[in-house]
Design a protein around this motif. Structure first.
Motif, PDB file in Angstrom:
ATOM      1  N   ALA D  90     -94.077  92.595  -7.443  1.00 51.86           N
ATOM      2  CA  ALA D  90     -94.071  91.232  -6.909  1.00 51.86           C
ATOM      3  C   ALA D  90     -92.675  90.600  -6.930  1.00 51.86           C
ATOM      4  N   ARG D  91     -91.775  91.184  -7.715  1.00 53.09           N
ATOM      5  CA  ARG D  91     -90.413  90.641  -7.794  1.00 53.09           C
ATOM      6  C   ARG D  91     -89.662  91.043  -6.520  1.00 53.09           C
ATOM      7  N   LYS D  92     -89.419  90.077  -5.639  1.00 56.75           N
ATOM      8  CA  LYS D  92     -88.738  90.399  -4.392  1.00 56.75           C
ATOM      9  C   LYS D  92     -87.258  90.601  -4.633  1.00 56.75           C
ATOM     10  N   LYS D  93     -86.730  91.680  -4.052  1.00 57.73           N
ATOM     11  CA  LYS D  93     -85.291  91.906  -4.148  1.00 57.73           C
ATOM     12  C   LYS D  93     -84.574  90.915  -3.247  1.00 57.73           C
ATOM     13  N   ARG D  94     -83.337  90.599  -3.646  1.00 52.36           N
ATOM     14  CA  ARG D  94     -82.512  89.674  -2.872  1.00 52.36           C
ATOM     15  C   ARG D  94     -81.566  90.485  -1.989  1.00 52.36           C
ATOM     16  N   MET D  95     -81.786  90.398  -0.699  1.00 51.52           N
ATOM     17  CA  MET D  95     -81.064  91.212   0.279  1.00 51.52           C
ATOM     18  C   MET D  95     -80.085  90.369   1.084  1.00 51.52           C
ATOM     19  N   ALA D  96     -78.829  90.773   1.096  1.00 50.46           N
ATOM     20  CA  ALA D  96     -77.859  90.142   1.993  1.00 50.46           C
ATOM     21  C   ALA D  96     -77.685  91.024   3.218  1.00 50.46           C
ATOM     22  N   ILE D  97     -77.375  90.392   4.334  1.00 48.21           N
ATOM     23  CA  ILE D  97     -77.090  91.153   5.549  1.00 48.21           C
ATOM     24  C   ILE D  97     -75.670  90.847   5.992  1.00 48.21           C
ATOM     25  N   LEU D  98     -74.906  91.892   6.307  1.00 45.72           N
ATOM     26  CA  LEU D  98     -73.597  91.731   6.938  1.00 45.72           C
ATOM     27  C   LEU D  98     -73.721  92.230   8.366  1.00 45.72           C
ATOM     28  N   VAL D  99     -73.229  91.435   9.295  1.00 40.71           N
ATOM     29  CA  VAL D  99     -73.427  91.760  10.710  1.00 40.71           C
ATOM     30  C   VAL D  99     -72.186  91.339  11.482  1.00 40.71           C
ATOM     31  N   SER D 100     -71.933  92.014  12.605  1.00 42.64           N
ATOM     32  CA  SER D 100     -70.847  91.567  13.484  1.00 42.64           C
ATOM     33  C   SER D 100     -71.462  90.870  14.691  1.00 42.64           C
ATOM     34  N   LYS D 101     -71.194  91.362  15.900  1.00 47.09           N
ATOM     35  CA  LYS D 101     -71.725  90.664  17.068  1.00 47.09           C
ATOM     36  C   LYS D 101     -73.102  91.161  17.508  1.00 47.09           C
ATOM     37  N   GLU D 102     -73.295  92.466  17.469  1.00 55.48           N
ATOM     38  CA  GLU D 102     -74.549  93.025  17.978  1.00 55.48           C
ATOM     39  C   GLU D 102     -75.706  92.614  17.070  1.00 55.48           C
ATOM     40  N   ASP D 103     -76.784  92.155  17.684  1.00 56.79           N
ATOM     41  CA  ASP D 103     -77.829  91.522  16.884  1.00 56.79           C
ATOM     42  C   ASP D 103     -79.116  92.320  16.742  1.00 56.79           C
ATOM     43  N   HIS D 104     -79.214  93.511  17.318  1.00 55.68           N
ATOM     44  CA  HIS D 104     -80.519  94.179  17.339  1.00 55.68           C
ATOM     45  C   HIS D 104     -81.004  94.572  15.952  1.00 55.68           C
ATOM     46  N   CYS D 105     -80.102  95.048  15.104  1.00 59.67           N
ATOM     47  CA  CYS D 105     -80.534  95.421  13.748  1.00 59.67           C
ATOM     48  C   CYS D 105     -80.835  94.168  12.923  1.00 59.67           C
ATOM     49  N   LEU D 106     -80.008  93.181  13.066  1.00 60.71           N
ATOM     50  CA  LEU D 106     -80.233  91.901  12.388  1.00 60.71           C
ATOM     51  C   LEU D 106     -81.608  91.339  12.736  1.00 60.71           C
ATOM     52  N   LEU D 107     -81.915  91.288  14.025  1.00 61.82           N
ATOM     53  CA  LEU D 107     -83.172  90.678  14.456  1.00 61.82           C
ATOM     54  C   LEU D 107     -84.374  91.502  13.998  1.00 61.82           C
ATOM     55  N   LEU D 174     -75.716  96.611   5.920  1.00 61.72           N
ATOM     56  CA  LEU D 174     -74.738  96.486   6.997  1.00 61.72           C
ATOM     57  C   LEU D 174     -75.482  96.736   8.308  1.00 61.72           C
ATOM     58  N   ALA D 175     -75.861  95.635   8.945  1.00 64.27           N
ATOM     59  CA  ALA D 175     -76.687  95.720  10.149  1.00 64.27           C
ATOM     60  C   ALA D 175     -75.781  95.739  11.372  1.00 64.27           C
ATOM     61  N   ARG D 176     -75.037  96.849  11.525  1.00 64.28           N
ATOM     62  CA  ARG D 176     -73.994  96.981  12.547  1.00 64.28           C
ATOM     63  C   ARG D 176     -72.840  96.017  12.226  1.00 64.28           C
ATOM     64  N   TYR D 177     -72.310  96.183  11.015  1.00 67.22           N
ATOM     65  CA  TYR D 177     -71.135  95.434  10.586  1.00 67.22           C
ATOM     66  C   TYR D 177     -69.933  96.317  10.872  1.00 67.22           C
ATOM     67  N   MET D 178     -69.103  95.927  11.812  1.00 68.72           N
ATOM     68  CA  MET D 178     -68.090  96.823  12.346  1.00 68.72           C
ATOM     69  C   MET D 178     -66.773  96.739  11.585  1.00 68.72           C
ATOM     70  N   GLN D 179     -66.848  96.736  10.272  1.00 68.85           N
ATOM     71  CA  GLN D 179     -65.658  96.742   9.437  1.00 68.85           C
ATOM     72  C   GLN D 179     -65.837  97.818   8.375  1.00 68.85           C
ATOM     73  N   ILE D 180     -64.769  98.542   8.109  1.00 68.50           N
ATOM     74  CA  ILE D 180     -64.826  99.527   7.028  1.00 68.50           C
ATOM     75  C   ILE D 180     -64.581  98.808   5.715  1.00 68.50           C
ATOM     76  N   LEU D 181     -65.473  99.030   4.751  1.00 67.88           N
ATOM     77  CA  LEU D 181     -65.338  98.342   3.466  1.00 67.88           C
ATOM     78  C   LEU D 181     -64.367  99.090   2.567  1.00 67.88           C
ATOM     79  N   SER D 182     -63.613  98.344   1.790  1.00 66.24           N
ATOM     80  CA  SER D 182     -62.673  98.958   0.849  1.00 66.24           C
ATOM     81  C   SER D 182     -63.419  99.519  -0.355  1.00 66.24           C
ATOM     82  N   SER D 183     -62.741 100.375  -1.102  1.00 63.63           N
ATOM     83  CA  SER D 183     -63.325 100.923  -2.332  1.00 63.63           C
ATOM     84  C   SER D 183     -63.737  99.811  -3.284  1.00 63.63           C
ATOM     85  N   THR D 184     -62.934  98.780  -3.339  1.00 67.49           N
ATOM     86  CA  THR D 184     -63.239  97.667  -4.240  1.00 67.49           C
ATOM     87  C   THR D 184     -64.615  97.099  -3.921  1.00 67.49           C
ATOM     88  N   PHE D 185     -64.855  96.881  -2.639  1.00 66.49           N
ATOM     89  CA  PHE D 185     -66.137  96.330  -2.224  1.00 66.49           C
ATOM     90  C   PHE D 185     -67.254  97.310  -2.565  1.00 66.49           C
TER      91      PHE D 185
END
Lengths: 288, 288, 288, 288
Positions: D90-107, D174-185
């Motif tokens: 029952a404990r819902k996980k907290r999900m963040a979404i990172l997205v660029s312009k294309e919205d199909h995965c986001l939606l 990453l719902a079509r987030y068009m940036q490469i993440l650094s190792s730190t991230f």
């Protein structure tokens, strides 16, 4: 498709769901030095439904031999009121094949058997036509031609049943056997006859499913492997698959294309049955 | 999904098969400086069956304008006794959506429309429930709530028909519209109403297909997009798709999983209809 | 899979796209009393790209015989600068198979050939191992064992080429032939050698794709049928298919499961090639 | 997709394989009046490999509360040297979404979230473009525009990390987030970032996979959902799917068609992650 370990065994359980089954069974195995390598379970309803379980385990160096282990499991099973079955994986099931003229399902099974994919012995193959005699015998398997006519149907079935019992078969595959079996036959091998129906059941029950599929203009054709019961094409479904078709397919072309779905769906169902992966409940299957 | 060329047009032909159609039509187009970019044809039987053809062509610089070209095609068509239709690809069809409470098919169509995948105009959406009013209006599309009760069914249908005619719609999509349409309604839009049925037809005709699929223990569930005719769930099938399921799925879980098959099968069918890729003959479709 | 009509023929065309091709060709056929029963075309770009076309037609009672028709097509083809090929559907192509030890692709082709699904003649089968000699000969097909060692590779290839030429083969299928062919071999049969690679190319190029797939933890495995060129695993792809797998599959189990994808992808590619459905352009194929 | 039982919990275990784990764990649960409703396990090698297990169980009326149960499990886990995790369903996980312009995965994710298919909370959505601000906010979810330029990439990442930590997210999509993440991230969220790559990995690693697929002439296109690691497109694969295409697809049409595979593969992976069905080992996943 599983690799053979010399002392790999399988335990299948069906019972009313109740607390403590997994604990009791896994503790029993642990105490007998048996190592669980895979385990699947399913409850139709945790509150008083049915419980199904399949465990694969390896006997250890300190385990009793398999027959003693099986014997000792009896009291636990009685106590918990379990329906169960314990089998050595190395014990190959004895599979009979019934076939008519079309050979694609027959050949699929024979090829998988010879390549070692299908872990069975095939003591005999019975057909109502002599068509496939030569190819069957080229695999070194006894072929029995038991012709069926309207008048001789009953006798022919008796002959087939007798052959199957004489050869001590565990289960029977109808690899496109174009005869409807009587209740007497079906009841002699409950949930041990696998049929391949050349449609996506429950669509196109009965004869000529490809002609019906052509008439209806479906965009996918299918095949269904199921256990045979007294209700034609109504037995528990083990596996189904489909293939995309289009308006260009004639009935005959649907039939040819469908062969590939039939043989693959049947081969999967037989493989699962062989590995004790299928449990029947009501008119359905659990496939672990 | 096709790219838009400003002067791309489509010609659809149905007729009894006869010699020389391709030659006559392609020569007509060539003589009018129109360049064929795609062409599909299908004969149910080269000896006197039906012949279907779809041609995409680009008007050239020396071509007459589209309306004149269309006009000039009349005499050829009359001579060869063709049923035909000629459309500019750039002319967007006017699509109405009828929906009840469930929104997955509705949203799929709206997303594809907004993303430019679906080349239509959507002049209105009608529902027997107010549930989806807000989301529809957020897309800038007029939403009409036309409640249906047993008593008002006939009036409600009349209201819907009137709305659809007022808005001059080319075709109608039943995106999980949970009302059976009367003959009057269906006959007003022949082969121009697309329904999504939540089963692999002809399996599980009628209400509650997921409950029936659960009962039968099928290993695949499906969805069928078809044109609506007077026979419930019996109209010409445009597209079908399936999804693998297993014994763990409850009826409700089948319903949830099935949504994904429904929306994809429906979206494909609508896309094909939109691009004039679907021809109906008898109770079947040719999809080019 | 197409039904045989006694005077069915096929015309394949590749050329730079230009106006009037369809019109000219279909008029030519019509004037020679040939009835077009199917026609497919594809332009890479209507403005000056490549144009590909495949027409199936039936010679009519007033048609010249096939050779004369073909002869008369020459002048039209020259005028329009067409690359073309015209074949009688009834003319079976002569297919050679090269195979090593694994027999699943070999047997798939032999079954389909015997069942009449695959419309070819098989004048010979060559293997670098004697393993499959008996099964091949049980089908009544000559089997040639041409062993290959590092030292004899060149001679062995020469022997194989000579056998293939002596038997006048039209195309060659590498049905899991585990030898890399030299440029000399490949260039002797341009776009007439079909290979089955046991991965979803371009993933897992080269040796041991199943081991690589296991390492990478993919959730689908695939197979790719392609024409062989000098670049290993880089030739034009004809067909690909995949199969769902999971973490439980060992490399060996991937290999066993993959057999089913390999044989089906290969059989489809061979079927299409046999029916002149595949046109190569650059490093790609058009499959009509 | 699982139904919610108020006291359903999940236990995940990874450890070196050893005898008695199933017995010890199931007995622990039984003794605490917890009823096992599902259980899956996997051994990479029963002789000294890794062992993975996932158990779903319902706390009973005589069970201690969840936190106490979890606390009491510590000593067993220590004794058997288990890596483990115990969660209330029952404990819902907290999900963040990172997205660029294309919205199909986001939606796709938003729709599944709103329909209740996806059991998560979505505390925030971050984008390097303002494009999707309005649609995100229409779902009542905070939208943060964090632009990224070559010069500000490091700061922008810091800002994003801070936002994610402030909002206490459990995992990131990453719902079509068009940036490469650094190792730190990446190292800040180990195995807690899910990316959708628009190809069937390991084919077409890196940028522009659809252009590469077009060039290579593949007959299927795919999508891969995987955990992000420091090696671009090399992280553990969670799910893959494919779609049949043909020579008629331009790069742009592959891109459009591919959207449907991307959003479905991603949605499945997110669903499995959400339900604690995915265990990572080495560079692979076990999906129960």
């Amino acid at each position: 498709m599983s690799q053979q370990h010399p002392n790999r065994a399988r335990l299948l359980i069906s019972c009313r769901d109740k607390a403590g089954i997994v604990s009791a069974v896994s503790t029993f195995l642990h105490q007998h030095d048996a190592n669980i390598v895979q385990s699947d379970q399913f409850s139709t309803d945790p509150q008083g439904g049915m419980f199904f379980m399949r465990i694969e385990f390896d006997l250890g160096t300190a385990s009793p031999d398999f027959l003693r282990l099986k014997h000792e499991f009896h009291s636990l099973a009685a106590e918990m009121d379990l329906d169960w079955k314990m089998e050595l994986a190395a014990r190959k099931k004895r599979m009979a094949i019934l076939v008519s003229k079309e050979d694609h399902c027959l050949l699929e099974l024979l090829w998988r058997w010879r390549s070692g994919e299908l872990q069975v012995d095939i003591p005999l193959i019975i057909s109502n036509h002599p068509t496939n005699k030569q190819v069957v015998e080229s695999y070194g398997i006894p072929f029995f031609h038991v012709p069926v006519t309207r008048e001789t149907k009953q006798e022919a079935e008796q002959e087939a049943i007798q052959l199957l019992k004489q050869h001590d078969v565990d289960f029977i595959v109808l690899a496109r056997y174009m005869q409807i079996l009587s209740s007497t036959f079906v009841d002699s091998f409950p949930h041990r006859i696998i049929n391949i129906h050349h449609s996506f059941l429950p669509a196109f029950i009965g004869a000529n499913p490809y002609a019906k599929a052509f008439e209806r203009g479906v965009k996918l054709i299918g095949a269904t492997a199921h256990y045979v019961t007294d209700d034609l094409d109504e037995g528990p479904i083990i596996e189904q698959d489909v293939l995309r078709v289009n308006h260009r397919y004639s009935t005959q072309e649907l039939r040819v294309a469908g062969r590939n779905v039939e043989r693959i769906a049947l081969a999967r169902a037989v493989d699962w049955h062989t590995n004790d992966q299928v449990l029947v409940y009501g008119n359905k299957t659990v496939v672990f």
